[in-house]
Write an enzyme that holds these catalytic residues in place. Sequence first.
Site, PDB file in Angstrom:
ATOM      1  CG  ASP A  78      43.935  12.327 -18.549  1.00 45.59           C
ATOM      2  OD1 ASP A  78      43.087  12.337 -19.469  1.00 45.59           O
ATOM      3  OD2 ASP A  78      43.784  11.673 -17.497  1.00 45.59           O
TER       4      ASP A  78
ATOM      5  CE  LYS B  68      35.746   8.315 -17.192  1.00 47.75           C
ATOM      6  NZ  LYS B  68      36.898   8.973 -16.636  1.00 47.75           N
TER       7      LYS B  68
ATOM      8  NE  ARG C 241      50.474 -11.605 -22.458  1.00 48.42           N
ATOM      9  CZ  ARG C 241      51.729 -11.962 -22.808  1.00 48.42           C
ATOM     10  NH1 ARG C 241      52.592 -11.053 -23.230  1.00 48.42           N
ATOM     11  NH2 ARG C 241      52.094 -13.220 -22.732  1.00 48.42           N
TER      12      ARG C 241
ATOM     13  CE1 TYR D 150      39.209  10.321 -12.874  1.00 47.11           C
ATOM     14  CE2 TYR D 150      40.993   8.733 -12.630  1.00 47.11           C
ATOM     15  CZ  TYR D 150      39.645   9.015 -12.721  1.00 47.11           C
ATOM     16  OH  TYR D 150      38.734   7.997 -12.648  1.00 47.11           O
TER      17      TYR D 150
HETATM   18  C1  LIG Z   1      38.007   8.526 -15.928  1.00 50.74           C
HETATM   19  C2  LIG Z   1      39.324   9.197 -16.062  1.00 50.74           C
HETATM   20  C3  LIG Z   1      40.510   8.466 -15.957  1.00 50.74           C
HETATM   21  C4  LIG Z   1      40.535   6.988 -15.635  1.00 50.74           C
HETATM   22  O1  LIG Z   1      39.969   6.223 -16.629  1.00 50.74           O
HETATM   23  P1  LIG Z   1      39.232   4.795 -16.386  1.00 50.74           P
HETATM   24  O2  LIG Z   1      38.757   4.418 -17.716  1.00 50.74           O
HETATM   25  O3  LIG Z   1      38.168   5.030 -15.375  1.00 50.74           O
HETATM   26  O4  LIG Z   1      40.280   3.880 -15.842  1.00 50.74           O
HETATM   27  C5  LIG Z   1      41.695   9.151 -16.131  1.00 50.74           C
HETATM   28  N1  LIG Z   1      41.722  10.469 -16.376  1.00 50.74           N
HETATM   29  C6  LIG Z   1      40.603  11.207 -16.468  1.00 50.74           C
HETATM   30  C7  LIG Z   1      40.696  12.665 -16.734  1.00 50.74           C
HETATM   31  C8  LIG Z   1      39.366  10.591 -16.306  1.00 50.74           C
HETATM   32  O5  LIG Z   1      38.252  11.332 -16.382  1.00 50.74           O
END
Ligand SMILES: *Cc1c(COP(=O)(O)O)cnc(C)c1O
Length: 385
Positions: free
Chosen positions: A170, A195, A46, A98
């Site tokens: 982000d 992604k 962890r 988001y």
């Molecule tokens: C998908 C996404 C998230 C969240 O990520 P997860 O892996 O689904 O928890 C946050 N920010 C953006 C811009 C995203 O496309």
Amino acid sequence: MRPTTKLIHNTAMTETQFGEASPAIYRASTFQQDPNANQAPFVYSRMKNPTRSALEAVMADLEEGAAGFAFSSGMAAIAAVLNLLDSGDHLIVPRDLYGGTDQILRELVGRQQLSVSYVDMTSPEDIRAHVTPKTRAIYVETPSNPTLRITDLRAVVGLAQEHHLMTIADNTFMSPYLQRPLAMGIDVAIHSATKFLGGHSDVTAGVAVARDAKVGEALAKIQSMYGGILGPDDSWMVIRGIKTLGVRLDRAQNNAHALAQFLAGREEVAQVYFPGLPDHPGFALHQSQAEGPGAVLSFTLVPEISVRDFVGALRYALYGVSLGGVETIVSHPETMSHAAMDPQVRESIGITSQLLRVSVGIEDIEDLVADFQNALDQGRRHRVL
Ligand SMILES: *Cc1c(COP(=O)(O)O)cnc(C)c1O
């Protein structure tokens, strides 16, 4: 080293035990301690795990930061970063945030732990107008989701420095291959590695990278204490995904460009949002801070075209949420990613029932265009008006 090479020849590849071409997966949860030494490199997974550390080092390297941290999802990474804030702090975020991040913030606001201002992040004046003595951080997403609006990262950093604020970006839509916010002075970059980094729609993961070591230490503590860590197998999946990030994104981006141009020329399409089109309001700004428009676009169908028939007729594109995979994914923000948003706010940022977002994959572009062409024809045939 140029970015494409760095995706392959990075620390995960060079700091190996046997010169293995693919890093080992260490599934051990605990490690033998030396009773005569007080600092073992690995104690308990962890806290720190060799496979996760390999991914974290790669991401720190790619984002040009001091330290990276891998989490079980993008949301876990975002939650950990928001944990850097103290109760009572004020946070400035974009209106087109988001959906998942928006939900966390509304929870925290509801419990009066944070106060949040929603601003037009494309307007430095609007950001400045919302800075208060309690403001602690500015949180940005560029390009934004789903209408690909561009925030001036350098302007945000300048403003933050003036007021001694932390900046968080982000960077999911761009990945470090196309945009490196930390190099422009942003303090923390966040990714949903689900992604583009993973890239194959087969792993859920998140990463945060801190520009300086002090913020890194604070994040290390949060990661280790709260424990929302990425497991060794999934860490390996993301390391593997990163190796092809360059070729995938080059191809997907070219496809996105061609598809955006195709859609922009069709009378069934009212508007196309893609930062690679010269008439996009953020075109020049985006070019000044990123190395490409990415592979996500959105567009609105004219009212005469049925969205339901259009998506029903798509053969190759998967209709669903998520983005950044090798396959093209079409989503309907109004009923998917932004369903929980206040309808008035949703409408004000251009998310109408006719808006579709496309994460363009790496299929043959002629097949993709033919697929969209056919779906437009179907949508027209079953016109709703
Ligand atoms: C998908 C996404 C998230 C969240 O990520 P997860 O892996 O689904 O928890 C946050 N920010 C953006 C811009 C995203 O496309």
